[in-house]
Design a protein around this motif. Structure first.
Motif, PDB file in Angstrom:
ATOM      1  N   LYS A  21     -43.016  -1.875  39.884  1.00  0.00           N
ATOM      2  CA  LYS A  21     -43.322  -3.299  39.906  1.00  0.00           C
ATOM      3  C   LYS A  21     -43.260  -3.768  41.525  1.00  0.00           C
ATOM      4  O   LYS A  21     -43.987  -4.542  41.824  1.00  0.00           O
ATOM      5  CB  LYS A  21     -42.554  -3.991  38.892  1.00  0.00           C
ATOM      6  N   CYS A  22     -42.123  -3.295  41.810  1.00  0.00           N
ATOM      7  CA  CYS A  22     -41.710  -4.020  43.270  1.00  0.00           C
ATOM      8  C   CYS A  22     -42.069  -3.362  44.533  1.00  0.00           C
ATOM      9  O   CYS A  22     -41.980  -3.731  45.721  1.00  0.00           O
ATOM     10  CB  CYS A  22     -40.493  -4.438  43.162  1.00  0.00           C
ATOM     11  N   GLY A  23     -42.135  -1.839  44.286  1.00  0.00           N
ATOM     12  CA  GLY A  23     -42.305  -1.074  45.659  1.00  0.00           C
ATOM     13  C   GLY A  23     -40.968  -0.657  46.395  1.00  0.00           C
ATOM     14  O   GLY A  23     -39.899  -1.407  46.159  1.00  0.00           O
ATOM     15  N   LYS A  26     -38.387  -3.430  48.549  1.00  0.00           N
ATOM     16  CA  LYS A  26     -37.789  -4.136  48.057  1.00  0.00           C
ATOM     17  C   LYS A  26     -36.814  -3.426  47.009  1.00  0.00           C
ATOM     18  O   LYS A  26     -35.572  -3.962  46.963  1.00  0.00           O
ATOM     19  CB  LYS A  26     -38.567  -5.136  46.978  1.00  0.00           C
ATOM     20  N   ALA A 312     -47.380 -10.573  40.996  1.00  0.00           N
ATOM     21  CA  ALA A 312     -47.228  -9.348  41.779  1.00  0.00           C
ATOM     22  C   ALA A 312     -46.513  -9.523  43.070  1.00  0.00           C
ATOM     23  O   ALA A 312     -45.741  -8.870  43.542  1.00  0.00           O
ATOM     24  CB  ALA A 312     -48.438  -8.647  41.800  1.00  0.00           C
ATOM     25  N   ASN A 315     -42.900 -10.214  42.522  1.00  0.00           N
ATOM     26  CA  ASN A 315     -42.381  -9.134  42.535  1.00  0.00           C
ATOM     27  C   ASN A 315     -42.077  -8.096  43.811  1.00  0.00           C
ATOM     28  O   ASN A 315     -41.091  -7.685  44.125  1.00  0.00           O
ATOM     29  CB  ASN A 315     -43.120  -8.060  41.574  1.00  0.00           C
ATOM     30  N   ALA A 316     -42.929  -8.272  44.786  1.00  0.00           N
ATOM     31  CA  ALA A 316     -42.812  -7.322  45.816  1.00  0.00           C
ATOM     32  C   ALA A 316     -42.348  -8.058  47.160  1.00  0.00           C
ATOM     33  O   ALA A 316     -41.917  -7.158  47.844  1.00  0.00           O
ATOM     34  CB  ALA A 316     -44.424  -7.119  46.126  1.00  0.00           C
ATOM     35  N   CYS A 318     -39.832  -9.348  49.956  1.00  0.00           N
ATOM     36  CA  CYS A 318     -38.547  -8.787  50.382  1.00  0.00           C
ATOM     37  C   CYS A 318     -37.863 -10.005  50.953  1.00  0.00           C
ATOM     38  O   CYS A 318     -38.299 -11.203  50.661  1.00  0.00           O
ATOM     39  CB  CYS A 318     -39.009  -7.758  51.477  1.00  0.00           C
ATOM     40  N   ALA A 323     -44.345  -9.244  52.015  1.00  0.00           N
ATOM     41  CA  ALA A 323     -44.548  -8.156  51.162  1.00  0.00           C
ATOM     42  C   ALA A 323     -44.976  -7.016  51.873  1.00  0.00           C
ATOM     43  O   ALA A 323     -45.600  -6.986  52.907  1.00  0.00           O
ATOM     44  CB  ALA A 323     -45.724  -8.484  50.246  1.00  0.00           C
ATOM     45  N   MET A 326     -48.129  -2.388  50.679  1.00  0.00           N
ATOM     46  CA  MET A 326     -49.465  -2.534  49.967  1.00  0.00           C
ATOM     47  C   MET A 326     -50.479  -1.523  50.265  1.00  0.00           C
ATOM     48  O   MET A 326     -51.525  -1.742  49.655  1.00  0.00           O
ATOM     49  CB  MET A 326     -49.779  -3.861  50.102  1.00  0.00           C
ATOM     50  N   ILE A 342     -49.364  -2.382  44.542  1.00  0.00           N
ATOM     51  CA  ILE A 342     -48.564  -3.410  44.215  1.00  0.00           C
ATOM     52  C   ILE A 342     -49.374  -4.648  44.189  1.00  0.00           C
ATOM     53  O   ILE A 342     -49.854  -5.196  42.832  1.00  0.00           O
ATOM     54  CB  ILE A 342     -47.401  -3.887  45.211  1.00  0.00           C
TER      55      ILE A 342
END
Length: 659
Positions: A21-23, A26, A312, A315-316, A318, A323, A326, A342
């Motif tokens: 979800k977050c990559g 993060k 989203a 979630n992503a 930082c 973000a 991507m 993401i």
């Protein structure tokens, strides 16, 4: 320990952040993040596993090699290892950590190479497990890995059975931990076996230069307006609640968002439908009663997923509000184009509101009542404002620059369709020019025969790669008011007006088939075709090759001759795919367009690129950087296609949007 020239690495790690979800950016900055295992091969030697979670210390020589920009590090999906090790070394060996450029937080990607990228360049899938299976490696990725990752790499639910613990440690399951170490080791062995297997097709050096540029952009990230994001999610919840209550009041349904319940209720009202798809609902509303039209409109608002992109983003993001991660380099491996990850910038909703800034300001202030009073459709308004959540850092602006009709220019250049090139050379409107040529009358936007421009536009968008009546319908020709009996004549008129493009389709078709049948080299329109070791290669003027695995001549559904190859299909599975000339031309044109974008990204590398989408770049620029200069740089044609009439337009904005 021998002197290290190269390292092949794979890590296993723990974090309380959901990686999918977050990559990874993060995921790795969480306080809970730690490296559990690190498997490494020095100079292609035997793989050794370092059990860091159990107290083993990673040798200083390996740590020094990881931070040394002159020692090559290999990994499968190397972005994960590089970002995780950046965080781990910074936390555990702060004096050894060094960043680069303006990122401050990450190891320099220039000494990292990714076997996944190399595999994708050869038309292979992105998954390590699938690549191993396709290449029929002797040792495959261990299938138990997913369960082991689920067990050791994230939090677990506390239960009576596990003593209410929230995490599984090596001592909680020694046998599983032993197998996990084997899994870690095997991943490096498989990755090295892949390299060996594809070594006869070395990745060109320019591919790694592009990859490193991509990693810089992903590392830099893009700033998010979190006030806007959080308030948009709150507004959506309030709006959906009101709409749902209104629908409940009208229909008496327990859950009006349920397609099953809504279809049953509509049937009770005398309106039977098998689908609540947007197109179907729009058609139903043409003949439905006022009451049912109101219900259908409310249902569409309720079903609109305007908030998912904002979620989203949340979630992503930082710790610094940006973000990252991507853009997936070589995400579309038949053309080499980037894919979105993401937040998915590649498929953000368009914005058409004239008062975009005013609506945005209301959300930032959290003024739901005024928003509700001024805008009938809050879910749609929130959807149109998604782009505006991306903002430049304080004191900077966004410069957004994009190519004008890039694919249309490339295909005209390849085919030698001179009338089209003249339109581009003279700054004309290709939709008007196309309609004029198709219908043999002058066509001007908002002028003489202006109504024909729409037909020219739909034909341009649908027919360039062999599309016919079905392609026009899929593009929405009927909804735009074009009649059924006009569609086939429209196809015929476009093809007659673009005979050189039609010739290009079939010249490529013939070259592909001849190459597969005879294993000989062929060339047409400056594009080269050759066959080697079970792969069809198409070499572009940029120097890059497109790869098609296991090409065969087969029979299509109409009994004619076509081509098949193996690749990732629409289902994202490795499968046999059927193709023919116009489809290969589509791949070629999109690949060349991608290479032109890459060329522009290279030229603009020092201008803080924070995003890009097919034909567009987003730059976070200081206030004194002129828009004209950026567009001029972007509009420069590469030396390998110097006579292409390229044009880039752009605009400045305090938040991202479609101009």
């Amino acid at each position: 320990m021998e002197k290290i020239k190269s390292l092949s690495i794979d890590i296993e790690s723990f974090s309380d952040i959901d990686l999918k979800k977050c990559g990874v950016y993060k995921y790795s900055e969480s306080d809970s993040f730690e490296v559990l295992l690190l498997a490494a091969s020095i100079n292609n030697g035997p793989v050794e596993v370092f059990d860091i979670a159990s107290g083993e210390t990673l040798p200083e020589e390996i740590i020094d090699a990881i931070v040394d920009d002159n020692i090559t590090k290999w990994a499968y999906n190397a972005n994960f290892e590089r970002i995780c090790l950046s965080s781990w070394i910074k936390k555990n060996y702060p004096l050894k950590f060094k960043s680069y450029g303006d990122t401050l937080n990450y190891l320099n990607p220039k000494s990292w190479k990714c076997t996944m990228v190399w595999s994708a360049y050869l038309g292979l899938p992105l998954s390590l497990e699938t690549v191993g299976a396709v290449l029929k490696l002797k040792d495959q990725k261990l299938k138990e890995g997913r369960d082991l990752i689920r067990y050791f790499c994230g939090p677990c639910k506390p239960t009576k059975t596990n003593g209410q613990r929230t995490r599984n440690l090596p001592t909680d399951a020694p046998e599983k931990w032993s197998l996990f170490k084997e899994y870690n080791k095997r991943d490096v062995e498989v990755e090295m076996a892949i390299q060996k297997k594809i070594s006869m097709f070395p990745a060109p050096e320019f591919l790694w230069v592009e990859y490193h540029m991509d990693q810089e952009i992903n590392d830099r990230g893009i700033l998010l307006d979190l006030d806007l994001v959080n308030n948009a999610i709150s507004f959506d919840t309030k709006s959906k609640e009101k709409i749902e209550n209104e629908l409940k009041s009208i229909t008496g349904l327990e859950n009006p968002n349920s397609p099953l319940q809504m279809k049953a209720w509509l049937e009770e009202q005398g309106l039977k439908t098998d689908s609540l798809d947007k197109k179907v609902v729009n058609s139903l509303m043409e003949t439905a009663s006022d009451k049912l039209v109101n219900v259908l409109k409310l249902r569409q608002k309720l079903a609109k997923s305007s908030v998912s992109k904002y979620t989203a983003m949340g979630n992503a993001v930082c710790l610094d509000g940006r973000a990252r991660g991507m853009f997936q380099f070589y995400g579309a491996n038949r053309t080499g184009r980037w894919a979105g990850r993401i937040i998915q910038l590649q498929n953000l909703p368009q914005n058409h509101m004239k008062d975009l800034a005013e609506a945005r300001a209301l959300i930032k202030k959290g003024d739901f009542n005024t928003m509700e009073m001024l805008y009938d459709d809050i879910p749609d308004t929130l959807s149109q404002l998604i782009r505006t959540a991306f903002i430049p850092k304080e004191g900077f602006k966004f410069i957004v620059s994009d190519f004008s009709a890039i694919e249309a220019r490339v295909i005209a250049h390849l085919a030698g369709e001179s009338w089209r090139e003249d339109v581009f050379k003279n700054g004309g409107d290709i939709y008007c020019a196309s309609a004029s040529r198709m219908f043999n009358v002058p066509v001007e936007k908002h002028g003489i025969n202006g109504h024909l421009r729409q037909k020219g536009k739909i034909a341009e968008l649908a027919l360039g790669y062999g599309g016919s009546v079905g392609a026009l319908k899929a593009m929405g020709a009927i909804e735009m008011g074009i009649k059924e009996d006009e569609l086939k004549p429209l196809v015929d008129a476009w093809r007659a007006s673009n005979s050189n493009i039609v010739d290009l389709w079939w010249a490529v078709d013939e070259a592909v088939k001849n190459t597969i049948k005879t294993r000989s080299k062929n060339e047409t329109h400056g594009i080269k075709f050759y066959y080697k070791s079970g792969i069809l290669f198409i070499k572009l003027s940029s120097g890059r090759t497109l790869s098609y695995i296991k090409p065969r001549i087969c029979e299509n559904m109409y009994g004619g001759e076509s081509v098949s190859y193996h690749g990732l299909g629409s289902t994202k599975k490795w499968e046999k795919i059927e193709s023919y000339g116009p489809k290969f031309v589509e791949n070629i044109v999109q690949a060349i367009s991608r290479d032109i974008l890459s060329f522009s990204i290279s030229n603009l590398r020092n201008y803080r690129i924070v995003g890009h989408i097919h034909d567009e770049v987003i730059i976070e620029a200081p206030a004194d950087v002129p828009l004209e200069m950026v567009c001029s740089i972007m509009g420069k044609s590469p030396g390998w296609i110097p006579s292409l009439y390229l044009n880039a337009d752009g605009y400045e904005t305090p938040f991202y949007k479609k101009d």
